[in-house]
Design a protein around this motif. Sequence first.
Motif, PDB file in Angstrom:
ATOM      1  N   ASN A  83      15.543 -11.474  34.969  1.00 30.94           N
ATOM      2  CA  ASN A  83      14.549 -10.993  34.011  1.00 30.94           C
ATOM      3  C   ASN A  83      13.546 -12.049  33.579  1.00 30.94           C
ATOM      4  N   GLN A  84      13.657 -13.246  34.112  1.00 25.29           N
ATOM      5  CA  GLN A  84      12.702 -14.310  33.780  1.00 25.29           C
ATOM      6  C   GLN A  84      12.786 -15.386  34.833  1.00 25.29           C
ATOM      7  N   LYS A  85      11.876 -16.339  34.792  1.00 23.79           N
ATOM      8  CA  LYS A  85      11.907 -17.403  35.785  1.00 23.79           C
ATOM      9  C   LYS A  85      12.851 -18.509  35.343  1.00 23.79           C
ATOM     10  N   VAL A  86      13.465 -19.156  36.313  1.00 19.68           N
ATOM     11  CA  VAL A  86      14.331 -20.298  36.050  1.00 19.68           C
ATOM     12  C   VAL A  86      13.460 -21.397  35.444  1.00 19.68           C
ATOM     13  N   PRO A  87      13.878 -21.991  34.312  1.00 21.50           N
ATOM     14  CA  PRO A  87      13.072 -23.059  33.709  1.00 21.50           C
ATOM     15  C   PRO A  87      12.785 -24.185  34.710  1.00 21.50           C
ATOM     16  N   HIS A  88      11.551 -24.650  34.689  1.00 17.20           N
ATOM     17  CA  HIS A  88      11.102 -25.670  35.633  1.00 17.20           C
ATOM     18  C   HIS A  88      11.993 -26.915  35.604  1.00 17.20           C
TER      19      HIS A  88
END
Length: 170
Positions: A83-88
């Motif tokens: 549901n979201q991108k993996v934190p950079h």
Amino acid sequence: ILLALSLVVLSTSAFAIERRNIKPNQLPTSARTYLKTYLADQSIRQCTEITDEYKVVYEVLLTNGSVVVFNRDGGWHSINMPNQKVPHDIIPADVDVFLTRNYGRNYTVTRIIKDSAGYRVTVDGNELLCNTQNMTHLQAQIDQDSAFRAEHNGLTQQEVNAIHQKKIRD
């Protein structure tokens, strides 16, 4: 016959996978630290200790539906954030360099798994296998444009598009 039956029962129970819910404070210290450092904005919904004959892993389900799996020592094994991108900050530096070179600065990773060959990464909806020694693109199921970009490592998206447009005109 009784001996054979006993051996079958013993051998099947030896390979059983055991799952048990645990409290977050029962996770290895490094796993707790990792969650506080990189995913502090998420609450833990459930922690599960999974054991089999060979290993112990910890599966952490977060309130946003993400799942992080840690090994026995608390090192991360996989991160799945549908549901979201993996934190950079979580993405290893060599993987980041490879993805930036091939997908530009605005790529989106939703899953990353440590693998014996390197990392399996879902980036912009495409499955990649990245070899950690030289970060070569070993396997990808991607659309034609992404395949074109992968063939031209090091070029920016604009350069790839310009080359592609020139080929179409010619």
